[in-house]
Design a protein around this motif. Sequence first.
Motif, PDB file in Angstrom:
ATOM      1  N   GLN A 207       0.827  -1.205   0.000  1.00  0.00           N
ATOM      2  CA  GLN A 207       0.000   0.000   0.000  1.00  0.00           C
ATOM      3  C   GLN A 207       0.863   1.257   0.000  1.00  0.00           C
ATOM      4  N   SER A 208       1.962   1.231   0.744  1.00  0.00           N
ATOM      5  CA  SER A 208       2.835   2.392   0.796  1.00  0.00           C
ATOM      6  C   SER A 208       3.472   2.662  -0.558  1.00  0.00           C
ATOM      7  N   LEU A 209       3.878   1.609  -1.260  1.00  0.00           N
ATOM      8  CA  LEU A 209       4.474   1.780  -2.581  1.00  0.00           C
ATOM      9  C   LEU A 209       3.471   2.356  -3.574  1.00  0.00           C
ATOM     10  N   ALA A 210       2.225   1.935  -3.476  1.00  0.00           N
ATOM     11  CA  ALA A 210       1.210   2.371  -4.433  1.00  0.00           C
ATOM     12  C   ALA A 210       0.588   3.710  -4.071  1.00  0.00           C
ATOM     13  N   LEU A 211       0.862   4.223  -2.874  1.00  0.00           N
ATOM     14  CA  LEU A 211       0.193   5.428  -2.389  1.00  0.00           C
ATOM     15  C   LEU A 211       0.259   6.609  -3.365  1.00  0.00           C
ATOM     16  N   PRO A 212       1.419   6.943  -3.947  1.00  0.00           N
ATOM     17  CA  PRO A 212       1.438   8.094  -4.857  1.00  0.00           C
ATOM     18  C   PRO A 212       0.493   7.954  -6.039  1.00  0.00           C
ATOM     19  N   TRP A 213       0.326   6.728  -6.542  1.00  0.00           N
ATOM     20  CA  TRP A 213      -0.475   6.526  -7.744  1.00  0.00           C
ATOM     21  C   TRP A 213      -1.972   6.668  -7.501  1.00  0.00           C
ATOM     22  N   ARG A 214      -2.384   6.749  -6.259  1.00  0.00           N
ATOM     23  CA  ARG A 214      -3.800   6.930  -5.979  1.00  0.00           C
ATOM     24  C   ARG A 214      -4.272   8.348  -6.250  1.00  0.00           C
ATOM     25  N   GLY A 215      -3.332   9.278  -6.322  1.00  0.00           N
ATOM     26  CA  GLY A 215      -3.679  10.673  -6.573  1.00  0.00           C
ATOM     27  C   GLY A 215      -3.686  10.990  -8.061  1.00  0.00           C
ATOM     28  N   GLN A 216      -4.774  11.581  -8.533  1.00  0.00           N
ATOM     29  CA  GLN A 216      -4.882  11.925  -9.950  1.00  0.00           C
ATOM     30  C   GLN A 216      -3.809  12.920 -10.370  1.00  0.00           C
ATOM     31  N   ALA A 217      -3.508  13.886  -9.507  1.00  0.00           N
ATOM     32  CA  ALA A 217      -2.519  14.902  -9.861  1.00  0.00           C
ATOM     33  C   ALA A 217      -1.142  14.272 -10.095  1.00  0.00           C
ATOM     34  N   PHE A 218      -0.772  13.282  -9.278  1.00  0.00           N
ATOM     35  CA  PHE A 218       0.513  12.620  -9.476  1.00  0.00           C
ATOM     36  C   PHE A 218       0.529  11.848 -10.792  1.00  0.00           C
ATOM     37  N   ARG A 219      -0.561  11.141 -11.096  1.00  0.00           N
ATOM     38  CA  ARG A 219      -0.618  10.398 -12.356  1.00  0.00           C
ATOM     39  C   ARG A 219      -0.510  11.335 -13.552  1.00  0.00           C
ATOM     40  N   HIS A 220      -1.184  12.473 -13.480  1.00  0.00           N
ATOM     41  CA  HIS A 220      -1.113  13.434 -14.576  1.00  0.00           C
ATOM     42  C   HIS A 220       0.298  14.022 -14.701  1.00  0.00           C
ATOM     43  N   LEU A 221       0.905  14.357 -13.555  1.00  0.00           N
ATOM     44  CA  LEU A 221       2.248  14.921 -13.608  1.00  0.00           C
ATOM     45  C   LEU A 221       3.250  13.903 -14.149  1.00  0.00           C
ATOM     46  N   MET A 222       3.103  12.636 -13.751  1.00  0.00           N
ATOM     47  CA  MET A 222       4.013  11.603 -14.246  1.00  0.00           C
ATOM     48  C   MET A 222       3.866  11.410 -15.753  1.00  0.00           C
ATOM     49  N   ALA A 223       2.640  11.454 -16.260  1.00  0.00           N
ATOM     50  CA  ALA A 223       2.443  11.337 -17.704  1.00  0.00           C
ATOM     51  C   ALA A 223       3.131  12.485 -18.438  1.00  0.00           C
ATOM     52  N   LEU A 224       2.960  13.687 -17.917  1.00  0.00           N
ATOM     53  CA  LEU A 224       3.587  14.857 -18.504  1.00  0.00           C
ATOM     54  C   LEU A 224       5.110  14.771 -18.408  1.00  0.00           C
ATOM     55  N   PHE A 225       5.599  14.360 -17.252  1.00  0.00           N
ATOM     56  CA  PHE A 225       7.043  14.245 -17.028  1.00  0.00           C
ATOM     57  C   PHE A 225       7.667  13.201 -17.951  1.00  0.00           C
ATOM     58  N   MET A 226       6.992  12.070 -18.149  1.00  0.00           N
ATOM     59  CA  MET A 226       7.533  11.015 -18.994  1.00  0.00           C
ATOM     60  C   MET A 226       7.585  11.446 -20.461  1.00  0.00           C
ATOM     61  N   VAL A 227       6.502  12.018 -20.962  1.00  0.00           N
ATOM     62  CA  VAL A 227       6.474  12.423 -22.371  1.00  0.00           C
ATOM     63  C   VAL A 227       7.496  13.518 -22.624  1.00  0.00           C
ATOM     64  N   ASN A 228       7.535  14.514 -21.745  1.00  0.00           N
ATOM     65  CA  ASN A 228       8.511  15.581 -21.891  1.00  0.00           C
ATOM     66  C   ASN A 228       9.936  15.033 -21.744  1.00  0.00           C
ATOM     67  N   GLY A 229      10.127  14.074 -20.822  1.00  0.00           N
ATOM     68  CA  GLY A 229      11.452  13.509 -20.605  1.00  0.00           C
ATOM     69  C   GLY A 229      11.957  12.723 -21.795  1.00  0.00           C
ATOM     70  N   ILE A 230      11.074  11.993 -22.471  1.00  0.00           N
ATOM     71  CA  ILE A 230      11.483  11.274 -23.681  1.00  0.00           C
ATOM     72  C   ILE A 230      11.912  12.267 -24.751  1.00  0.00           C
ATOM     73  N   ALA A 231      11.173  13.371 -24.873  1.00  0.00           N
ATOM     74  CA  ALA A 231      11.538  14.401 -25.844  1.00  0.00           C
ATOM     75  C   ALA A 231      12.930  14.956 -25.580  1.00  0.00           C
ATOM     76  N   SER A 232      13.301  15.078 -24.323  1.00  0.00           N
ATOM     77  CA  SER A 232      14.629  15.597 -23.976  1.00  0.00           C
ATOM     78  C   SER A 232      15.706  14.531 -24.095  1.00  0.00           C
ATOM     79  N   ALA A 233      15.335  13.267 -23.866  1.00  0.00           N
ATOM     80  CA  ALA A 233      16.323  12.192 -23.878  1.00  0.00           C
ATOM     81  C   ALA A 233      16.699  11.754 -25.288  1.00  0.00           C
ATOM     82  N   ILE A 234      15.819  11.933 -26.262  1.00  0.00           N
ATOM     83  CA  ILE A 234      16.138  11.535 -27.636  1.00  0.00           C
ATOM     84  C   ILE A 234      17.352  12.295 -28.169  1.00  0.00           C
ATOM     85  N   PRO A 235      17.400  13.643 -28.076  1.00  0.00           N
ATOM     86  CA  PRO A 235      18.613  14.336 -28.529  1.00  0.00           C
ATOM     87  C   PRO A 235      19.856  13.918 -27.741  1.00  0.00           C
ATOM     88  N   ALA A 236      19.698  13.643 -26.438  1.00  0.00           N
ATOM     89  CA  ALA A 236      20.848  13.207 -25.655  1.00  0.00           C
ATOM     90  C   ALA A 236      21.393  11.877 -26.168  1.00  0.00           C
TER      91      ALA A 236
END
Length: 418
Positions: A207-236
């Motif tokens: 339950q402690s490991l899954a706790l962050p994923w229960r929040g919608q804001a965290f899920r949305h931020l992670m989606a944004l962070f991952m997509v933006n991060g892939i965009a930055s990692a491709i040129p690298a």
Amino acid sequence: MSDAVLPHAASARYGLLGLPLAFVALPLYVMLPAHYAQLGVPLALLGLVLLGTRLFDAVIDPVLGRWVDARWSPPRALKAVAVAALALGAGFAALFFPAVQGTTALLMWCAVALTGTFMAFSLASVVHQAWGSRLGGSAVQRSRLVAWREGLGLVGVLLANVLATQAGLAVTTIVLWLSLALGVWALGKAPVPRKTWARAALLPADQSLALPWRGQAFRHLMALFMVNGIASAIPATLVLFFINDRVQAPSWAPVFLGAYFVMGAASVPLWLKLIKRMGPSNAWACGMALNVITFIGVLAIGAGDTGGYLSVCVASGLALGADLTVPGTLLTGVIQRAGHAGQSEGAYAGWWQLATKLNLALAAGLALPALQWWGYGPGARDPQALQALSWAYGALPCVFKLLALALWWRLWRRQNLE
């Protein structure tokens, strides 16, 4: 801690540990394979060892985050960082100065030492990020803490690049030890997070490991962070291919990379001002838009166009400052709004570290096969192959950045989250 903004000196004491943690990454990821190849280790077997240890490194972060939350107190956190720093310094020395010979012995040595080094690095990184998140505060304070951590991390990358290539591994190891000791000492003098009862310690591990994923804001931020991060990692992932084959100026590589990282570090104060003026979310969108405009210009770069590509490096370095300062600022805000401040920062930091590592893996998994499919190979001079390289290096990141902007508007901005 109150909502009063911490002074820069206090924020710098917190952020200083970011320098050695970023410093160690370049030798581990870039120099280690070539080092063991020179010792006679077959590349195929070495690749299996590196793959296994890196997969372990990725998945261990959330578990370490849960462990940090369950035992959190500033003295324990500082002790954990000190132990991790000792293990990290020792593991680094063991990796680059092995005490064994022979293929089998070297492979086993590398696997054990690299596993221990990765665990130490992950533990120190998770505790350090959780410490900053627990300090909390207003968006201005959060961005200042993240800026010092990530800005000093860029200094660490630049320092490692110079020392590893110019001064040798012995000097690099000594500097790492000294910077780790200084970082741990500075963290001991840094502001201490407020004392809060750690309810995460009372939750079952799953339950402690899954706790962050229960929040919608965290899920949305992670989606944004991952997509933006892939965009930055491709040129690298593709930058050296682009410099060597499209610009055809391999001797300029240190200049291009230096300009990018120096501009990234220098731009941090500007982004802090923009965050204060327009909020972190809007500042991040501006950074994404600047990146899109910059990488569209990549499509016009040709052989010998060193001035044009240097301009791209400077402009993308300016945009890098937004990616350094904003995501961590928003993450702490998500933790605060979820009511998990002072309780579960380690769990959040663990998943965040995992996402950061996955970004690099996904970028390589997308860009390299696409390049091969489009007909490019290292050393190519065929116009169609080079055009494919330009599209992969320049256009593909723009697609992901535009997708990130769309996600920002749909999942984040319309909810008016900061």
